[in-house]
Design an enzyme around this catalytic site. Structure first.
Site, PDB file in Angstrom:
ATOM      1  N   SER A  18      53.044  61.933  46.739  1.00  0.00           N
ATOM      2  CA  SER A  18      52.323  62.568  47.838  1.00  0.00           C
ATOM      3  C   SER A  18      51.063  61.788  48.235  1.00  0.00           C
ATOM      4  O   SER A  18      50.362  61.235  47.387  1.00  0.00           O
ATOM      5  CB  SER A  18      51.908  63.979  47.412  1.00  0.00           C
ATOM      6  OG  SER A  18      50.947  64.484  48.320  1.00  0.00           O
ATOM      7  N   SER A  20      48.750  63.511  49.960  1.00  0.00           N
ATOM      8  CA  SER A  20      47.748  64.563  50.164  1.00  0.00           C
ATOM      9  C   SER A  20      46.520  64.422  49.253  1.00  0.00           C
ATOM     10  O   SER A  20      45.399  64.655  49.711  1.00  0.00           O
ATOM     11  CB  SER A  20      48.377  65.947  49.990  1.00  0.00           C
ATOM     12  OG  SER A  20      49.249  66.203  51.066  1.00  0.00           O
ATOM     13  N   THR A  65      54.737  72.639  49.002  1.00  0.00           N
ATOM     14  CA  THR A  65      55.735  71.861  49.725  1.00  0.00           C
ATOM     15  C   THR A  65      57.122  72.130  49.154  1.00  0.00           C
ATOM     16  O   THR A  65      57.302  73.037  48.326  1.00  0.00           O
ATOM     17  CB  THR A  65      55.360  70.356  49.730  1.00  0.00           C
ATOM     18  OG1 THR A  65      56.219  69.665  50.618  1.00  0.00           O
ATOM     19  CG2 THR A  65      55.442  69.734  48.340  1.00  0.00           C
ATOM     20  N   LYS A  69      58.101  76.511  49.670  1.00  0.00           N
ATOM     21  CA  LYS A  69      57.369  77.147  50.779  1.00  0.00           C
ATOM     22  C   LYS A  69      57.822  78.583  51.047  1.00  0.00           C
ATOM     23  O   LYS A  69      57.028  79.423  51.439  1.00  0.00           O
ATOM     24  CB  LYS A  69      57.527  76.326  52.077  1.00  0.00           C
ATOM     25  CG  LYS A  69      56.698  75.051  52.085  1.00  0.00           C
ATOM     26  CD  LYS A  69      56.795  74.366  53.437  1.00  0.00           C
ATOM     27  CE  LYS A  69      56.178  72.990  53.369  1.00  0.00           C
ATOM     28  NZ  LYS A  69      56.123  72.326  54.672  1.00  0.00           N
ATOM     29  N   ASP A 105      51.373  74.310  58.973  1.00  0.00           N
ATOM     30  CA  ASP A 105      52.315  73.329  59.536  1.00  0.00           C
ATOM     31  C   ASP A 105      52.447  73.531  61.047  1.00  0.00           C
ATOM     32  O   ASP A 105      52.509  72.564  61.811  1.00  0.00           O
ATOM     33  CB  ASP A 105      53.710  73.490  58.914  1.00  0.00           C
ATOM     34  CG  ASP A 105      53.820  72.817  57.545  1.00  0.00           C
ATOM     35  OD1 ASP A 105      53.051  71.880  57.276  1.00  0.00           O
ATOM     36  OD2 ASP A 105      54.674  73.244  56.754  1.00  0.00           O
ATOM     37  N   GLY A 129      67.386  70.007  64.396  1.00  0.00           N
ATOM     38  CA  GLY A 129      67.189  70.503  63.038  1.00  0.00           C
ATOM     39  C   GLY A 129      66.800  71.969  63.071  1.00  0.00           C
ATOM     40  O   GLY A 129      66.270  72.465  64.087  1.00  0.00           O
ATOM     41  N   ALA A 133      60.922  72.829  58.286  1.00  0.00           N
ATOM     42  CA  ALA A 133      59.962  72.232  59.225  1.00  0.00           C
ATOM     43  C   ALA A 133      60.264  72.673  60.652  1.00  0.00           C
ATOM     44  O   ALA A 133      59.355  72.972  61.430  1.00  0.00           O
ATOM     45  CB  ALA A 133      59.996  70.713  59.110  1.00  0.00           C
ATOM     46  N   THR A 154      74.460  72.238  61.465  1.00  0.00           N
ATOM     47  CA  THR A 154      75.101  73.513  61.134  1.00  0.00           C
ATOM     48  C   THR A 154      74.610  74.545  62.141  1.00  0.00           C
ATOM     49  O   THR A 154      73.477  75.053  62.022  1.00  0.00           O
ATOM     50  CB  THR A 154      74.729  73.951  59.694  1.00  0.00           C
ATOM     51  OG1 THR A 154      74.961  72.840  58.816  1.00  0.00           O
ATOM     52  CG2 THR A 154      75.548  75.136  59.240  1.00  0.00           C
ATOM     53  N   LEU A 222      59.096  64.020  63.225  1.00  0.00           N
ATOM     54  CA  LEU A 222      58.375  64.550  62.060  1.00  0.00           C
ATOM     55  C   LEU A 222      58.357  63.574  60.889  1.00  0.00           C
ATOM     56  O   LEU A 222      57.508  63.652  60.012  1.00  0.00           O
ATOM     57  CB  LEU A 222      58.997  65.887  61.598  1.00  0.00           C
ATOM     58  CG  LEU A 222      58.248  67.139  62.057  1.00  0.00           C
ATOM     59  CD1 LEU A 222      58.242  67.256  63.566  1.00  0.00           C
ATOM     60  CD2 LEU A 222      58.860  68.383  61.451  1.00  0.00           C
ATOM     61  N   TYR A 224      57.388  60.420  58.973  1.00  0.00           N
ATOM     62  CA  TYR A 224      56.219  59.534  59.132  1.00  0.00           C
ATOM     63  C   TYR A 224      56.280  58.296  58.242  1.00  0.00           C
ATOM     64  O   TYR A 224      55.357  57.485  58.250  1.00  0.00           O
ATOM     65  CB  TYR A 224      54.911  60.299  58.893  1.00  0.00           C
ATOM     66  CG  TYR A 224      54.838  61.010  57.563  1.00  0.00           C
ATOM     67  CD1 TYR A 224      54.442  60.335  56.424  1.00  0.00           C
ATOM     68  CD2 TYR A 224      55.168  62.351  57.464  1.00  0.00           C
ATOM     69  CE1 TYR A 224      54.381  60.990  55.207  1.00  0.00           C
ATOM     70  CE2 TYR A 224      55.108  63.015  56.266  1.00  0.00           C
ATOM     71  CZ  TYR A 224      54.707  62.329  55.138  1.00  0.00           C
ATOM     72  OH  TYR A 224      54.650  62.985  53.941  1.00  0.00           O
TER      73      TYR A 224
END
Ligand code: NAP
Length: 286
Positions: A18, A20, A65, A69, A105, A129, A133, A154, A222, A224
């Site tokens: 991560s 973060s 995460t 979540k 988010d 998607g 997210a 799906t 989304l 990155y």
């Protein structure tokens, strides 16, 4: 770390790559706050037991995460409105009644989108998607006054997402059966909320190769890492505006920082730390 420090951390599995901690610790340091952010790995099924001991260890804030979540919600003392509507919390704040869950988010995505020069009010978006997210993105776009079409591999998952929006979705949210089901002129914004373009799928594009990307579109990926995905490269080559996912990560982190500390986040410091850390991080965890 001194024994007096206030602690925050990232709950997830895996979390070791991560960026973060670099981003949040740079922000704490820039404001001279005696806080420290670290990693809180929790295998699936163990988020409840981890959370139960966190306050005693000095933690006052956390990010959550994948894969926790949604799983974290039953262990919280309070779930704020947007996190409840989305069905997921990515930010926890210790309060008198226990841990309060928030979702930054959604607002982080809108902040990054606006920073990238796109105003969602009155616009039409196509979201690829329907996972965790995408749920935050769809809620955020609808709240900002945007119409949303969703395409997912799906279809049933996308249909469930729209059904669960209830009155918040109304006629402004719908599922489409294929990416090219809409007239290109009826779309302003394309959002990739699938992992296509990262990791093992780094060369892949969620937008079918034979389909053009119109120049008037804004394309938000989304993903990155890599910073320039196949989708963004195609968008730029077609003359469309292309925005990478790091901005969403930075903005959601900045909003988490503000919830924990009550102070305005040093956004530029966080951007710089995130870019620097990403240069060194082989993976893409929040
Ligand atoms: P998720 O809950 O696992 O959902 C993944 C979604 O992508 C599902 O709709 C899935 O479709 C679809 N998908 C997966 N593989 C696919 C493939 N090969 N072809 C077509 N569709 C595929 O994951 P998530 O948490 O939503 O994350 C999605 C992406 O967003 C990841 O790349 C993640 O790193 C990124 N992300 C970025 C930020 C940020 O701050 N920038 C924040 C959160 C997430 P099915 O329903 O058919 O399985």
């Amino acid at each position: 770390m001194s024994g007096e420090e206030t602690r925050a951390g990232l709950i997830g599995w895996p979390v070791e790559h991560s960026i973060s901690p670099a981003m949040q610790n740079a922000a704490f340091q820039a404001l001279g706050l005696d806080w420290h952010y670290d990693l809180l790995p929790a295998p699936p099924g163990e988020v409840g037991s981890l959370l139960a001991g966190l306050a005693a260890r000095g933690y006052r804030g956390a990010n959550v995460t994948v894969p926790h979540k949604q799983a974290v919600l039953p262990f919280l003392g309070r779930v704020a409105g947007e996190a409840r509507a989305i069905g997921a919390a990515n930010t926890l704040v210790l309060q008198d009644e226990g841990w309060a869950g928030h979702n930054t988010d959604a607002a982080g995505f809108i902040g990054a989108l606006r920073e990238g020069g796109f105003e969602p009010e009155g616009a039409a978006a196509l979201v690829l998607g329907a996972g965790g997210a995408a749920r935050a993105v769809v809620h955020a776009l609808l709240s900002a006054g945007c119409r949303v079409a969703i395409h997912n591999r799906t279809a049933e998952t996308a249909r469930r997402l729209v059904a669960e929006l209830g009155p918040a979705g109304g006629p402004r949210a719908r599922v489409i059966p294929s990416p090219d089901a809409l007239e290109p002129d009826a779309v302003d914004l394309l959002v990739n909320a699938t992992p296509l373009g990262m990791g093992a799928a780094a060369g892949a594009s969620p937008w079918p190769e034979p389909l053009p990307l119109p120049a008037h579109w804004t394309v938000y990926d989304l993903v990155y890492s890599p910073a320039e995905t196949r989708l963004l490269a195609r968008a730029r080559a077609a003359g469309a505006a292309a925005v990478g996912g790091l901005g969403m990560l930075v903005h959601q982190g900045a909003l988490s920082f503000e919830l924990w500390t009550g102070q305005p986040a040093p956004l530029e410091v966080m951007w710089q730390a995130a870019r620097q850390a990403l240069g060194a991080a082989p993976s893409t965890v929040m």
